[in-house]
Design a protein around this motif. Structure first.
Motif, PDB file in Angstrom:
ATOM      1  N   TYR A  46       1.344  14.182   8.362  1.00  0.00           N
ATOM      2  CA  TYR A  46       0.663  13.056   7.739  1.00  0.00           C
ATOM      3  C   TYR A  46       1.636  11.933   7.389  1.00  0.00           C
ATOM      4  N   PHE A  47       2.774  12.263   6.774  1.00  0.00           N
ATOM      5  CA  PHE A  47       3.708  11.238   6.307  1.00  0.00           C
ATOM      6  C   PHE A  47       4.299  10.453   7.481  1.00  0.00           C
ATOM      7  N   LYS A  48       4.603  11.144   8.556  1.00  0.00           N
ATOM      8  CA  LYS A  48       5.163  10.461   9.713  1.00  0.00           C
ATOM      9  C   LYS A  48       4.125   9.576  10.380  1.00  0.00           C
ATOM     10  N   ALA A  49       2.864  10.029  10.411  1.00  0.00           N
ATOM     11  CA  ALA A  49       1.805   9.238  11.024  1.00  0.00           C
ATOM     12  C   ALA A  49       1.593   7.920  10.272  1.00  0.00           C
ATOM     13  N   LEU A  50       1.756   7.924   8.950  1.00  0.00           N
ATOM     14  CA  LEU A  50       1.578   6.711   8.157  1.00  0.00           C
ATOM     15  C   LEU A  50       2.877   5.942   7.967  1.00  0.00           C
ATOM     16  N   GLY A  51       3.972   6.434   8.506  1.00  0.00           N
ATOM     17  CA  GLY A  51       5.231   5.722   8.377  1.00  0.00           C
ATOM     18  C   GLY A  51       5.786   5.741   6.964  1.00  0.00           C
ATOM     19  N   ILE A  52       5.515   6.810   6.215  1.00  0.00           N
ATOM     20  CA  ILE A  52       6.013   6.940   4.843  1.00  0.00           C
ATOM     21  C   ILE A  52       7.380   7.594   4.886  1.00  0.00           C
ATOM     22  N   ASP A  53       8.394   6.886   4.375  1.00  0.00           N
ATOM     23  CA  ASP A  53       9.768   7.398   4.420  1.00  0.00           C
ATOM     24  C   ASP A  53      10.039   8.344   3.257  1.00  0.00           C
ATOM     25  N   LEU A  54      10.946   9.251   3.492  1.00  0.00           N
ATOM     26  CA  LEU A  54      11.368  10.207   2.473  1.00  0.00           C
ATOM     27  C   LEU A  54      12.396   9.542   1.558  1.00  0.00           C
ATOM     28  N   LYS A 107      -4.215  18.950  20.380  1.00  0.00           N
ATOM     29  CA  LYS A 107      -4.900  18.223  21.453  1.00  0.00           C
ATOM     30  C   LYS A 107      -4.832  16.713  21.222  1.00  0.00           C
ATOM     31  N   VAL A 108      -4.987  16.269  19.970  1.00  0.00           N
ATOM     32  CA  VAL A 108      -4.904  14.845  19.676  1.00  0.00           C
ATOM     33  C   VAL A 108      -3.493  14.341  19.914  1.00  0.00           C
ATOM     34  N   ARG A 109      -2.478  15.126  19.525  1.00  0.00           N
ATOM     35  CA  ARG A 109      -1.085  14.718  19.705  1.00  0.00           C
ATOM     36  C   ARG A 109      -0.748  14.558  21.186  1.00  0.00           C
ATOM     37  N   ALA A 110      -1.447  15.291  22.047  1.00  0.00           N
ATOM     38  CA  ALA A 110      -1.171  15.221  23.487  1.00  0.00           C
ATOM     39  C   ALA A 110      -1.856  14.040  24.168  1.00  0.00           C
ATOM     40  N   ILE A 111      -2.699  13.311  23.457  1.00  0.00           N
ATOM     41  CA  ILE A 111      -3.373  12.150  24.056  1.00  0.00           C
ATOM     42  C   ILE A 111      -2.345  11.044  24.307  1.00  0.00           C
ATOM     43  N   PRO A 112      -2.321  10.449  25.505  1.00  0.00           N
ATOM     44  CA  PRO A 112      -1.358   9.367  25.771  1.00  0.00           C
ATOM     45  C   PRO A 112      -1.513   8.215  24.784  1.00  0.00           C
ATOM     46  N   GLY A 113      -0.397   7.728  24.269  1.00  0.00           N
ATOM     47  CA  GLY A 113      -0.413   6.639  23.316  1.00  0.00           C
ATOM     48  C   GLY A 113      -0.398   7.067  21.871  1.00  0.00           C
ATOM     49  N   VAL A 114      -0.630   8.346  21.583  1.00  0.00           N
ATOM     50  CA  VAL A 114      -0.611   8.845  20.207  1.00  0.00           C
ATOM     51  C   VAL A 114       0.822   9.208  19.841  1.00  0.00           C
ATOM     52  N   ASP A 135       1.938   9.996  16.388  1.00  0.00           N
ATOM     53  CA  ASP A 135       1.930  11.049  15.380  1.00  0.00           C
ATOM     54  C   ASP A 135       0.506  11.253  14.908  1.00  0.00           C
ATOM     55  N   VAL A 136       0.242  12.409  14.347  1.00  0.00           N
ATOM     56  CA  VAL A 136      -1.099  12.732  13.873  1.00  0.00           C
ATOM     57  C   VAL A 136      -0.982  13.642  12.654  1.00  0.00           C
ATOM     58  N   GLY A 137      -1.867  13.471  11.706  1.00  0.00           N
ATOM     59  CA  GLY A 137      -1.862  14.302  10.508  1.00  0.00           C
ATOM     60  C   GLY A 137      -3.243  14.333   9.879  1.00  0.00           C
ATOM     61  N   LEU A 155       0.805  -1.214   0.000  1.00  0.00           N
ATOM     62  CA  LEU A 155       0.000   0.000   0.000  1.00  0.00           C
ATOM     63  C   LEU A 155       0.841   1.268   0.000  1.00  0.00           C
ATOM     64  N   GLY A 156       2.124   1.125   0.225  1.00  0.00           N
ATOM     65  CA  GLY A 156       2.972   2.310   0.336  1.00  0.00           C
ATOM     66  C   GLY A 156       3.039   2.853   1.745  1.00  0.00           C
ATOM     67  N   PHE A 157       2.306   2.230   2.645  1.00  0.00           N
ATOM     68  CA  PHE A 157       2.341   2.625   4.055  1.00  0.00           C
ATOM     69  C   PHE A 157       1.877   1.430   4.879  1.00  0.00           C
ATOM     70  N   SER A 158       2.112   1.475   6.171  1.00  0.00           N
ATOM     71  CA  SER A 158       1.701   0.394   7.061  1.00  0.00           C
ATOM     72  C   SER A 158       0.371   0.754   7.713  1.00  0.00           C
ATOM     73  N   PRO A 159      -0.677  -0.071   7.496  1.00  0.00           N
ATOM     74  CA  PRO A 159      -1.975   0.256   8.107  1.00  0.00           C
ATOM     75  C   PRO A 159      -2.078  -0.129   9.578  1.00  0.00           C
ATOM     76  N   ASP A 160      -1.039  -0.773  10.117  1.00  0.00           N
ATOM     77  CA  ASP A 160      -1.089  -1.204  11.514  1.00  0.00           C
ATOM     78  C   ASP A 160      -1.094   0.001  12.455  1.00  0.00           C
ATOM     79  N   HIS A 161      -1.877  -0.106  13.501  1.00  0.00           N
ATOM     80  CA  HIS A 161      -1.933   0.901  14.575  1.00  0.00           C
ATOM     81  C   HIS A 161      -2.406   2.263  14.069  1.00  0.00           C
ATOM     82  N   LEU A 162      -3.147   2.279  12.972  1.00  0.00           N
ATOM     83  CA  LEU A 162      -3.703   3.537  12.470  1.00  0.00           C
ATOM     84  C   LEU A 162      -5.169   3.655  12.859  1.00  0.00           C
ATOM     85  N   ILE A 163      -5.563   4.829  13.280  1.00  0.00           N
ATOM     86  CA  ILE A 163      -6.960   5.139  13.584  1.00  0.00           C
ATOM     87  C   ILE A 163      -7.340   6.373  12.775  1.00  0.00           C
TER      88      ILE A 163
END
Length: 551
Positions: A534-542, A482-489, A491-493, A447-455
Motif C-alpha cells: 500500500y505505501f509504495k503504491a501511494l508513494g509514501i516514504d519511510l 494478477k493486478v500487479r502483472a497487468i502491463p502499466g501497473v 505497484d498495488v496495495g 495529503l501525505g501522498f500523491s494522488p496522481d496516476h492512482l486508480i
C-alpha cells in the motif's frame, strides 16, 4: 386581442430582419438564464425543497461530543439508555451505512445497505407502498433476516413487481425476506439512492461494550416539544450516564435539525453562489438594455413615422415591449435547454459532492421561475429604451435623419450602463476570486501522498461465502498478484478505507512501558488496515523504522 396578434407578428418580422441582433440578444439571455437556472436548481433542491419525510422539521440528529471536543457517536448500550430514559422523543433510532454484495437476478453486484434499529422508520413516518417496515423486536438476533427495499432497487432490480413481497434475497451470502418497498424519493441517509434496509446485525461484543462508539442516532420530537426542550432532556440523560459510568463523564449533546445535518458544510458556499448568479443575471439585463437602446437608435425614424401617422406613445411602448417579450421567450427556451444540458453533464459531480445532489433537476418551480426571470429581466431591460424612444418628437427625428437620440442624454444613459456593468462585474469577479482561492487552497493541501496516476476500486466479499476460509490467501493475495502483472501497473496495495474519504475507525491507544492516560483524556488513533504494498503504491516514504513485512 387583434392588436396583440399584430404586435407579435410585427415583432417576429423585425427579428427576421435583424437576425444578428436577435442572435446576440437570445444568446446573452440564454447564458444568463441558463446559468441562473442551473444554480437555482441546485439551491432549490438543497435549501428549499422539503426533505422527503413526514413533518421533517420534527426530526433531529443527535450529535454527541466527547470531553476532548470531537464528535463521538453512541455505543449500543448507550443508545438503549437514551431510548429508554429520554422523555422528549416519540422515536429514537440508530443506524449504520455500508455496502454489501447483493445476489440478484443479474448476478452479484455491490449495493448500498442501511442497517437500522427496529423503530427506524417510525422516525420518518413514511408508509411503504408495498408490504410493511420493521416490527418491534425484529432487531433481535434470529429475527432480523428481513429487508425493506428502496424504490430504486425495486424499480431497477425487480422491475416494479408486485410479487416482490415474500421473496428472498441474499446480502453478503446471508438470506433475507423482502417485507416492504418504500415510495420514490424516500432515502436516509439522503445520499443513499438505491439502498436496502435491514435490521442491524450487531456482534455480541458491540452489544455489550459501552466504550465502542459507532452508532449514529436520529429522533422524532414529540408533538409540542421544542428542540431546546430535547436538548435539556438529553443533557440530563448524559449527566445521569456520567454519574453511573464515570468513563463517560464530560460528554455533551448537540441537537441538530435534520436540514442542517443533511446540508453539512455545503450551505455557506451555496449561499455565496446566490450573489454571484444575481450579479451575472444583472449583467445580462444591462447588456440586453444596451442592445435594445442601440437598436432603438437605428429605428428612431421608423417610430417617428408611426407617431406622425397617429400612433400614440402607449402604442409605441407596447410594440417595443412586445418585441422584447418575444426575444425573452426565445432566450428563456434557449436558456432552459442550456440548463438541462449543463445539469446532465454535471449530474455525477452533483451526486458525489452534495448529499441531495440526486434531487437536482429542472423541476416545475424552477422552470416557471426561469421563464418569469427571462420575461421580467427583458421587460426591465427594454423599458428604459422604450420610454426614451417614445418621448422623441416625430418632427425632430425626421429632420435629424435618425440622430435625435445621439445627444447628451443618450451618452449619459450609455455611461450609466457601462458603470453598472463594471460594478456588477467587480462583484462577480470578487466572488469568483474568493471561490477560486478556496479551490486553490484545497488543491494545494498536503495529503501525505500523491494522488496522481492512482486508480482505486472497492471490493466487497460476502462473509457467508468465505466462512471458515482464509479470504486473504484465498482471494486477496491471488488478486493482487494478477493486478500487479497487468502491463502499466507499478505497484498495488489494499486498504480497508481510502484516505481522506472518511474519518474511518479509531480506538484508544496506549504506549507499552508508559502509564495509561487519565480517564476522559484517552489518546485516540485512526485505524487503517493495509497490505505491505500500500505505501509504495501511494508513494509514501519511510521516515523511520521499517515497512510492513510481506510475510
Amino acid at each position: 386581442m387583434n392588436e396583440l396578434t399584430q404586435d407579435v407578428r410585427y415583432a417576429l418580422r423585425q427579428i427576421q430582419k435583424s437576425l444578428g441582433f436577435a442572435f446576440t440578444a437570445v444568446l446573452t439571455l440564454a447564458l444568463a438564464i441558463g446559468i441562473t437556472t442551473v444554480v437555482f436548481s441546485v439551491l432549490y433542491a438543497t435549501l428549499v425543497r422539503p426533505l422527503p419525510y413526514n413533518q421533517p422539521d420534527r426530526i433531529v440528529y443527535l450529535q454527541p461530543i466527547s470531553p476532548q471536543g470531537y464528535t463521538q457517536p453512541a455505543s449500543y448500550p448507550e443508545y438503549l439508555d437514551w431510548r429508554r430514559e429520554n422523555k422528549t422523543f416519540s422515536a429514537l433510532a440508530g443506524y449504520s451505512t455500508g455496502s454489501s454484495n447483493f445476489e440478484g437476478p443479474a448476478g452479484p453486484q455491490p449495493i448500498h445497505t442501511v442497517g437500522a434499529t427496529d423503530n427506524f422508520f417510525d422516525v420518518f413516518k413514511v408508509a411503504p407502498i408495498l408490504g410493511r417496515t420493521f416490527a418491534i423486536g425484529e432487531g433481535e438476533p434470529g429475527k432480523n433476516n428481513v429487508a425493506v427495499l428502496s424504490y430504486e432497487v425495486w424499480q431497477q432490480t425487480f422491475a416494479k413487481s408486485d410479487t416482490v413481497i415474500g421473496q428472498t434475497i441474499k446480502l453478503d451470502g446471508q438470506t433475507y425476506t423482502v417485507i416492504g418497498v418504500m415510495p420514490a424519493g424516500f432515502r436516509y441517509p439522503v445520499n443513499q439512492r438505491a439502498a436496502i434496509y435491514t435490521p442491524l446485525q450487531i456482534p455480541k461484543e458491540q452489544r455489550e461494550q459501552r466504550g465502542n462508539h459507532w452508532l449514529p442516532t436520529i429522533a422524532r420530537l414529540k408533538d409540542g416539544v421544542s428542540a431546546q426542550a430535547a436538548q435539556a432532556d438529553m443533557d440530563r440523560v448524559l449527566a445521569d450516564q456520567g454519574r453511573a459510568f464515570p468513563d463517560s463523564q464530560g460528554r455533551r449533546m448537540q441537537i441538530q435539525d435534520l436540514a442542517t445535518q443533511v446540508l453539512g458544510d455545503a450551505g455557506a458556499p451555496l449561499k455565496v453562489l446566490i450573489f454571484a448568479v444575481l450579479s451575472l443575471l444583472a449583467i445580462g439585463c444591462v447588456n440586453i438594455a444596451g442592445l435594445l437602446l442601440a437598436r432603438g437608435v437605428k429605428r428612431e425614424r421608423e417610430f417617428a413615422l408611426r407617431a406622425a401617422v397617429g400612433a400614440g406613445r402607449g402604442r409605441v411602448v407596447r410594440q417595443i415591449l412586445t418585441e422584447t417579450v418575444v426575444l425573452a421567450l426565445l432566450g428563456a427556451a434557449a436558456g432552459i435547454a442550456l440548463a438541462y444540458g449543463m445539469l446532465q453533464v454535471i449530474r455525477t459531480l452533483l451526486i458525489s459532492a452534495l448529499s441531495r445532489g440526486a434531487d437536482v433537476h429542472l423541476s416545475t418551480p424552477v422552470l416557471l421561475a426561469a421563464i418569469a426571470v427571462a420575461v421580467i429581466t427583458s421587460l426591465l431591460a427594454g423599458l428604459t429604451p422604450a420610454l426614451r424612444l417614445s418621448r422623441i418628437a416625430p418632427m425632430l427625428a425626421l429632420k435629424s435623419g435618425g440622430s435625435a437620440g445621439s445627444g447628451r442624454g443618450q451618452h449619459r444613459l450609455r455611461a450609466a450602463f457601462i458603470i453598472t456593468q463594471v460594478g456588477l462585474a467587480m462583484v462577480l469577479l470578487v466572488t469568483s476570486g474568493l471561490l477560486m482561492r478556496v479551490l486553490a487552497g484545497l488543491r494545494s493541501t498536503d495529503l501525505g501522498f500523491s494522488p496522481d496516476h492512482l486508480i482505486t476500486e472497492e471490493i466487497d466479499l460476502s462473509p457467508a461465502a468465505y466462512r471458515g476460509r482464509d479470504f486473504v490467501t484465498g482471494f486477496y493475495q491471488p488478486m493482487l498478484e494478477k493486478v500487479r502483472a497487468i502491463p502499466g501497473v507499478a505497484d498495488v496495495g489494499l486498504i480497508q478505507m481510502l484516505p481522506i474519504q472518511s474519518h474511518g475507525w479509531n480506538s484508544d491507544i496506549t504506549i507499552v512501558g508508559q502509564p495509561p492516560p487519565p480517564k476522559n483524556a484517552e489518546m485516540l488513533a485512526e485505524d487503517r488496515y493495509v497490505t505491505p504494498g500500500y505505501f509504495k503504491a501511494l508513494g509514501i516514504d519511510l521516515v523511520r523504522g521499517r515497512m510492513l513485512d510481506p510475510k
